[in-house]
Motif scaffolding. Sequence first.
Motif, PDB file in Angstrom:
ATOM      1  N   GLY A 244       0.370   2.041  -7.276  1.00 47.83           N
ATOM      2  CA  GLY A 244      -0.914   1.552  -6.770  1.00 47.83           C
ATOM      3  C   GLY A 244      -1.785   2.704  -6.285  1.00 47.83           C
ATOM      4  N   GLN A 245      -1.161   3.664  -5.623  1.00 46.11           N
ATOM      5  CA  GLN A 245      -1.919   4.817  -5.111  1.00 46.11           C
ATOM      6  C   GLN A 245      -2.439   5.690  -6.266  1.00 46.11           C
ATOM      7  OE1 GLN A 245       0.869   6.708  -2.453  1.00 46.11           O
ATOM      8  NE2 GLN A 245       0.788   5.048  -0.968  1.00 46.11           N
TER       9      GLN A 245
ATOM     10  N   MET B  87      -8.682   5.800 -10.778  1.00 42.18           N
ATOM     11  CA  MET B  87      -9.820   4.888 -10.961  1.00 42.18           C
ATOM     12  C   MET B  87     -11.051   5.379 -10.209  1.00 42.18           C
ATOM     13  SD  MET B  87     -10.529   2.245 -12.667  1.00 42.18           S
ATOM     14  CE  MET B  87      -9.697   0.725 -12.990  1.00 42.18           C
ATOM     15  N   SER B  88     -10.849   6.212  -9.186  1.00 39.23           N
ATOM     16  CA  SER B  88     -11.988   6.694  -8.388  1.00 39.23           C
ATOM     17  C   SER B  88     -12.771   7.799  -9.092  1.00 39.23           C
ATOM     18  CB  SER B  88     -11.485   7.217  -7.034  1.00 39.23           C
ATOM     19  OG  SER B  88     -10.911   8.495  -7.195  1.00 39.23           O
TER      20      SER B  88
ATOM     21  N   ALA C 265      -3.045   4.665  -9.352  1.00 36.15           N
ATOM     22  CA  ALA C 265      -4.107   3.933 -10.062  1.00 36.15           C
ATOM     23  C   ALA C 265      -5.422   4.046  -9.301  1.00 36.15           C
ATOM     24  CB  ALA C 265      -3.712   2.468 -10.243  1.00 36.15           C
ATOM     25  N   GLN C 266      -5.372   3.904  -7.995  1.00 34.93           N
ATOM     26  CA  GLN C 266      -6.598   3.987  -7.182  1.00 34.93           C
ATOM     27  C   GLN C 266      -7.232   5.384  -7.300  1.00 34.93           C
ATOM     28  OE1 GLN C 266      -7.668   5.251  -3.781  1.00 34.93           O
ATOM     29  NE2 GLN C 266      -9.581   4.248  -4.277  1.00 34.93           N
ATOM     30  N   ALA C 267      -6.364   6.393  -7.218  1.00 39.10           N
ATOM     31  CA  ALA C 267      -6.864   7.775  -7.272  1.00 39.10           C
ATOM     32  C   ALA C 267      -7.536   8.065  -8.616  1.00 39.10           C
ATOM     33  CB  ALA C 267      -5.716   8.749  -7.027  1.00 39.10           C
TER      34      ALA C 267
ATOM     35  N   ASP D  17       0.811  -1.219   0.000  1.00 34.14           N
ATOM     36  CA  ASP D  17       0.000   0.000   0.000  1.00 34.14           C
ATOM     37  C   ASP D  17       0.843   1.268   0.000  1.00 34.14           C
ATOM     38  OD1 ASP D  17       0.883  -0.447   2.588  1.00 34.14           O
ATOM     39  OD2 ASP D  17      -1.007   0.111   3.542  1.00 34.14           O
TER      40      ASP D  17
END
Length: 381
Positions: A235-236, A242-243, A238-240, A230
């Motif tokens: 990864g961070q 993707m949101s 992509a998450q941001a 994490d």
Amino acid sequence: MFRFLTAGESHGKGLVVIIEGIPAGLPISEDYIASDLKRRQGGYGRGARMQIEQDRAEIISGVRHGLTIGSPISLLIWNRDWENWQEAMSISPIEGEVELVTRLRPGHADLAGVSKYNFDDIRPILERASARETAARVAGGAVAKRFLEEFGIEIHSHVIAIGGCQAKTVVPIDWGKVEASSVRCADAEAEEEMVAAIDAAKKAGDSVGGTFEVVASGMPIGLGSHIQWDRRLDGQVAQALMSIPAVKGVEIGAGFGLADLRGSEAHDVIESGLRRLTNRAGGIEGGMTNGEPIVVRAALKPISTIATPLPSVDLKTGEKVRAHFERADICVVPAAGVIGEAMLAFVLAEACLEKFGGDHIEETLRNCRGYISSLKSKGGD
Ligand code: EPS
């Protein structure tokens, strides 16, 4: 250390964002934030709502005499359209009934939302699932961008494709041309095709999606970490990204294209000064920045509220119907790029604070300068 939260419904009174963790002493103004809010409202293919709104964030707290003071920064954007929704979105109980929205829209949060939150009306779900919320993200993201500028980090975005029309990307990207373009695309030929694709979709009562790219330049080496899943910056990021509402795919650097290459073709050779001539890694290796620009792309599905609605079911009767339609945009890819900038800015602001710390901007920058000068002894330029 650094976090943000948004609140607000699309046709409610307004939107709020609270940002915590920005050090004291950072110059910031409402005018600075307004410029990104304006960029988000633009782009060919927006619906009538954007003629009603003129987004401007009021700074409610955390700033004194033009400088941050270390306390949470809260920003408020009033919804001008609230005036027309005072009964439907009233905070207090109303006399009489408002019309329920019951015809589920495929592609939207409607079905899962009413099931999960136990509503017989889609309205409370669609109000918060609406991309109107991204105005608050962009306002908060502007504060994060202002902070990143102190490190020499700049974030831009441009549109790569709309409705299947692909832009030819010439590097370095001419950001002036991007900002002047109606679809935020530097390729004038592709812009014409994109505008035509949006017009054709509108005529057909339909919508279009596309892809955008966000680029962060001036990156120091070593933000993020390989130590734990994490803490990996990719990864961070992509998450941001993707949101963002409607985003269905994210890739960093050459992304999915790397899967077809051999190792010898895929990686970016290290030159003297610790620089690279290529950037297929998109600026991130081992979950950490490698000093090259961060390049991230996101793909948006077409807007799910469409004028020729898809077959669906009525929540109240269980009967087959056409989905609910209310005023909507045809294409939001140009705006989504600006939202992508904000989301990347949040992730990078957090990564900078993790690396350099500091309660006052002077302390943060002093730590950053010390780190950069220590890299020079390893051959960095
Ligand atoms: C949206 C529907 C439209 C968009 C809205 C997102 O709003 P309305 O239903 O009021 O016409 O314009 O986006 C914004 C208001 C905005 O500021 O981006 C939806 O259903 O997601």
